[in-house]
Design a protein around this motif. Structure first.
Motif, PDB file in Angstrom:
ATOM      1  N   MET A   1      39.512  51.528  44.620  1.00 29.32           N
ATOM      2  CA  MET A   1      39.393  52.748  43.814  1.00 29.32           C
ATOM      3  C   MET A   1      39.908  53.956  44.571  1.00 29.32           C
TER       4      MET A   1
ATOM      5  N   ALA B   1      37.598  42.417  28.646  1.00 31.05           N
ATOM      6  CA  ALA B   1      38.423  41.235  28.899  1.00 31.05           C
ATOM      7  C   ALA B   1      37.706  40.070  28.256  1.00 31.05           C
TER       8      ALA B   1
ATOM      9  N   VAL C   1      52.651  39.837  47.424  1.00 30.14           N
ATOM     10  CA  VAL C   1      51.366  40.444  47.060  1.00 30.14           C
ATOM     11  C   VAL C   1      50.294  39.354  47.010  1.00 30.14           C
TER      12      VAL C   1
ATOM     13  N   THR D   1      37.990  39.099  33.437  1.00 35.21           N
ATOM     14  CA  THR D   1      37.579  40.484  33.712  1.00 35.21           C
ATOM     15  C   THR D   1      38.158  40.956  35.048  1.00 35.21           C
TER      16      THR D   1
ATOM     17  N   ARG E   1      48.108  40.235  35.474  1.00 31.52           N
ATOM     18  CA  ARG E   1      48.227  41.462  36.246  1.00 31.52           C
ATOM     19  C   ARG E   1      47.859  42.727  35.461  1.00 31.52           C
TER      20      ARG E   1
ATOM     21  N   ILE F   1      42.915  41.487  26.713  1.00 32.64           N
ATOM     22  CA  ILE F   1      42.384  42.531  27.582  1.00 32.64           C
ATOM     23  C   ILE F   1      42.762  43.865  26.957  1.00 32.64           C
TER      24      ILE F   1
ATOM     25  N   ARG G   1      43.865  41.846  48.528  1.00 33.09           N
ATOM     26  CA  ARG G   1      43.720  42.788  49.638  1.00 33.09           C
ATOM     27  C   ARG G   1      42.352  42.681  50.303  1.00 33.09           C
TER      28      ARG G   1
ATOM     29  N   GLY H   1      45.384  44.440  35.494  1.00 34.71           N
ATOM     30  CA  GLY H   1      44.671  45.432  36.302  1.00 34.71           C
ATOM     31  C   GLY H   1      45.574  46.525  36.855  1.00 34.71           C
ATOM     32  N   ILE H   2      46.857  46.237  36.949  1.00 28.79           N
ATOM     33  CA  ILE H   2      47.788  47.266  37.418  1.00 28.79           C
ATOM     34  C   ILE H   2      47.855  48.388  36.372  1.00 28.79           C
TER      35      ILE H   2
ATOM     36  N   LEU I   1      36.526  45.948  43.189  1.00 29.03           N
ATOM     37  CA  LEU I   1      36.180  46.097  41.772  1.00 29.03           C
ATOM     38  C   LEU I   1      36.000  44.754  41.092  1.00 29.03           C
TER      39      LEU I   1
ATOM     40  N   ILE J   1      40.944  40.043  36.367  1.00 33.99           N
ATOM     41  CA  ILE J   1      42.375  40.325  36.172  1.00 33.99           C
ATOM     42  C   ILE J   1      42.534  41.716  35.558  1.00 33.99           C
ATOM     43  N   MET J   2      41.569  42.087  34.721  1.00 35.17           N
ATOM     44  CA  MET J   2      41.591  43.405  34.082  1.00 35.17           C
ATOM     45  C   MET J   2      41.394  44.538  35.084  1.00 35.17           C
ATOM     46  N   VAL J   3      40.652  44.291  36.150  1.00 30.48           N
ATOM     47  CA  VAL J   3      40.324  45.413  37.040  1.00 30.48           C
ATOM     48  C   VAL J   3      41.049  45.412  38.384  1.00 30.48           C
ATOM     49  N   CYS J   4      41.693  44.323  38.770  1.00 31.27           N
ATOM     50  CA  CYS J   4      42.342  44.301  40.096  1.00 31.27           C
ATOM     51  C   CYS J   4      43.591  45.189  40.088  1.00 31.27           C
ATOM     52  N   PRO J   5      43.592  46.271  40.873  1.00 33.88           N
ATOM     53  CA  PRO J   5      44.725  47.197  40.838  1.00 33.88           C
ATOM     54  C   PRO J   5      45.993  46.626  41.472  1.00 33.88           C
ATOM     55  N   TYR J   6      45.870  45.496  42.142  1.00 38.27           N
ATOM     56  CA  TYR J   6      47.028  44.897  42.801  1.00 38.27           C
ATOM     57  C   TYR J   6      47.617  43.738  41.999  1.00 38.27           C
ATOM     58  N   GLY J   7      46.953  43.353  40.949  1.00 39.17           N
ATOM     59  CA  GLY J   7      47.431  42.203  40.188  1.00 39.17           C
ATOM     60  C   GLY J   7      47.397  40.947  41.032  1.00 39.17           C
TER      61      GLY J   7
ATOM     62  N   THR K   1      45.314  49.010  34.265  1.00 38.96           N
ATOM     63  CA  THR K   1      43.986  49.646  34.303  1.00 38.96           C
ATOM     64  C   THR K   1      43.928  50.690  35.421  1.00 38.96           C
ATOM     65  N   ALA K   2      44.559  50.365  36.554  1.00 37.76           N
ATOM     66  CA  ALA K   2      44.552  51.304  37.682  1.00 37.76           C
ATOM     67  C   ALA K   2      45.343  52.570  37.352  1.00 37.76           C
TER      68      ALA K   2
ATOM     69  N   GLN L   1      34.778  41.999  42.218  1.00 35.73           N
ATOM     70  CA  GLN L   1      33.452  41.440  42.472  1.00 35.73           C
ATOM     71  C   GLN L   1      32.387  42.229  41.710  1.00 35.73           C
TER      72      GLN L   1
ATOM     73  N   ASP M   1      35.834  47.920  48.719  1.00 40.03           N
ATOM     74  CA  ASP M   1      34.949  48.168  47.583  1.00 40.03           C
ATOM     75  C   ASP M   1      35.503  47.397  46.389  1.00 40.03           C
TER      76      ASP M   1
END
Ligand code: FAD
Lengths: 411, 149
Positions: B149, A318, B56, B94, A366, A327, B59, A368-369, B65, B96-102, A371-372, B67, B63
């Motif tokens: 995760m 990113a 949304v 970064t 968003r 990203i 959450r 990361g959605i 991601l 934003i890249m990893v948060c699975p919830y957006g 990425t998940a 942080q 764990d």
């Protein structure tokens, strides 16, 4: 129990925090070649750009070692590991025994032989805070800076200094900028954005030879410069582990719990090999920060007696240049799905009913959605893929899955 | 730990949560002055399609991601809550890249923003929850902790 950690960067911080979650008492001794308290390495370009300062760059504040009860030897390199004797030898000749050892020595710059390089006085790398301070000390508004390499580090360096010097030239052997991260189309957009800021690119060529203040490129161009930054690449800093007899193949071999082949010796971060889950689990060096922290964390949990395993990892980046965000994650090996955007660019890569990679430029909200989806290997037929391709959203999942994600309901 | 949970069958898509969030974090004491005519930047976002809608927000994963991956150390964990230090954040996205919830988004200031359960503002309890007319958003302790995760 005595833990010894070599390195004080992202992987080391992850390790310290993890050990303290499980073991508040054990003794932690840390060595770092650099004389600074743990700082954010990627922020060195933001520092030059004026977007952060020395204090804010400290990853966990100035009192991290005190709070975590770590005995830190900063500015003291470790010279050797004696794996049989379970001790490390530092550069002052002191032996420090360990019960568990973490090697988190990161990356070192890789400089291929280049003719005439020895004639250049003002040359340096761009990897550490000291590098950034050195560069800052050397540059002035009249400086002409030549950067060799348009990878992430060279590009970040260019962005960091663009407004502080007269001219920045970047030379890259590949035909595009950020060749490891971007495709031709995306690279052209980033390049165009950078060119608006006083940065010139010389692509698909390399330095044939250097004179004291001039580079001759293979394409015949001559570039005069006052400062030379070498950002060709990095490689894992494996010297200590290699010499101690650990299995090393470019990076250090580790298992899912970050154990090396030496008893009680762990490795994490840029120094270690990872398995890219988007590329058939091939062993690679994934020299990225999220990986470094997570690996350090898993190592720490296990050094303190745990049986933790590293989650799925894959390349991800990113960042952005000036106001253009980007990203990317995973692999581009797969069917490319181009999604038309109002601004910027979006490409998704699908293989075997899974999202294996994506690239977003401009609007990255968003991300990361996506990425998940890669990490979880979500079967795409189980979600509304057409919807999620348009914009990352939880609406594309089943109601049941959403109840689990947002409602705290087990399914 | 208490967290925000959403019950999509009760959500009316009225978006009051978005307004209450934007107001609570505006630093202003008059809702009309804070929001009227302005483009709002709430930290909770309603998704809506067909007859379905839900809100949304962060959450506060067990764990997190975001942080772990944060390059600047701007994201931290305090008593299980994920906090952003806007002063340290350089806006690399970064997280934003990893948060699975957006659930982390760019802010007007360049740093990212996210729900902090109204711990940093004057509200003291999540404004989205207090203002939800249908109890589609609740703030309570539940057994299954969200995880990244
Ligand atoms: C300019 C720049 C920008 C970057 N931007 C990004 C980005 O945006 N996103 C991203 O994901 N990644 C980025 N990276 C990569 C990221 O910084 C690395 O992946 C990360 O720093 C790796 O952490 P590490 O702990 O493994 O090692 P390093 O950060 O390399 O640190 C190594 C540590 O080991 C110590 N050390 C080395 N040898 C010895 C020795 N013999 N004895 C004692 N101590 C020793 C050093 O002093 C240092 O503390 C960037 C890197 C650079 C240089």
């Amino acid at each position: 129990m005595r833990y010894v950690i070599v390195g004080s960067s992202h992987a080391a911080v992850g390790c310290v925090e993890a050990i303290r979650e499980r073991d508040p008492q054990g003794e932690i001794v840390l060595f770092s070649k650099e004389g600074h308290r743990p700082y954010s390495r990627p922020l060195i370009s933001y520092y030059l750009q004026g977007k952060t300062d020395r204090e804010r760059m400290l990853l966990r504040g100035g009192d991290f070692f005190e709070r975590m009860n770590v005995r830190a030897h900063l500015g003291c390199a470790v010279a050797a590991i004696d794996a049989a004797g379970h001790y490390v030898l530092d550069e002052t000749g002191e032996k420090t025994p360990y019960d568990k050892l973490l090697i988190a020595t990161g990356s070192v710059p890789f400089v291929p032989p280049m003719e005439g390089l020895e004639k250049v006085q003002n040359k340096q790398g761009f990897l550490t805070l000291d590098d950034a301070l050195e560069l800052e000390g050397r540059l002035n508004p009249q400086s002409r800076v030549l950067i060799i390499g348009a990878g992430l580090i060279g590009m970040k360096c260019a962005e960091g200094i663009a407004h502080r010097v007269q001219q920045v030239d970047v030379v890259e052997m590949a035909p595009r900028v950020l060749p490891a991260v971007l495709d031709t189309e995306a690279a052209a957009l980033v390049q165009a954005r950078m060119e608006k800021e006083n940065i010139r690119f010389h692509l698909g060529t390399s330095a044939e030879r250097f004179d004291a203040a001039e580079a001759l490129l293979k394409n015949g161009e001559k570039i005069p410069f006052d400062l030379l930054v070498l950002a060709v690449g990095v490689r894992p800093n494996t010297a200590l582990l290699e010499q101690a007899g650990a299995a090393v193949q470019r990076g250090v071999q580790v298992d899912e719990g970050m154990r090396t082949t030496l008893k009680d010796v762990y490795a994490a971060g840029d120094v270690a090999l990872s398995h890219d889950s988007t590329d058939d689990d091939k062993e690679k060096v994934l020299a990225i920060l999220p990986n470094a922290y997570l690996q350090g964390r898993v190592a720490g949990l296990n050094m303190a007696g745990g049986q933790d395993r590293l989650p799925e990892v894959f390349p991800m980046n990113a960042g952005g240049f000036f106001d253009l965000h980007m990203i990317s994650a995973g692999s581009t090996r797969g069917e490319e799905i181009r999604v038309e955007q109002e601004t910027g660019l979006k490409k998704l890569y699908v293989r075997d009913d899974k999202l294996v990679g994506f690239l977003m430029l401009g609007d990255v909200e968003r991300a990361g959605i996506y990425t998940a989806l890669i990490r979880d290997k979500t079967p795409l037929h189980s979600i509304d893929f057409a919807l999620i391709a348009k914009a990352p959203q939880l609406m594309a999942f089943s109601g049941q899955e959403r109840a689990r994600k947002l409602g705290g309901k087990a399914i | 730990m208490k967290r925000i949970y959403v019950e999509e069958k009760w959500c009316l898509a009225c978006r009051l949560c978005e307004y209450n969030c934007a107001f609570a974090n505006s630093g202003k004491d008059d809702m009309v002055k804070a929001l009227k005519g302005a483009k709002i930047h709430p930290r909770i976002r309603v998704e809506q399609a067909g007859g379905i809608s839900f809100a949304v927000s962060c959450r506060h994963c067990r764990d997190p991601l975001c942080q772990r991956a944060c390059i600047s150390g701007a994201l931290s964990l305090k008593d299980g809550q994920v906090h952003i230090d806007e002063n340290k954040c350089v806006g690399c996205y970064t997280c934003i890249m990893v948060c699975p919830y957006g659930a982390i988004m760019p802010s007007e200031k360049g740093a990212v923003q996210k729900c902090d359960l109204c711990m940093q503002n004057h509200n003291g309890e999540p404004a989205c929850v207090a203002g939800c007319p249908n109890r589609a958003i609740v703030y309570e302790e539940r057994e299954d902790e969200p995880c990244a995760m």
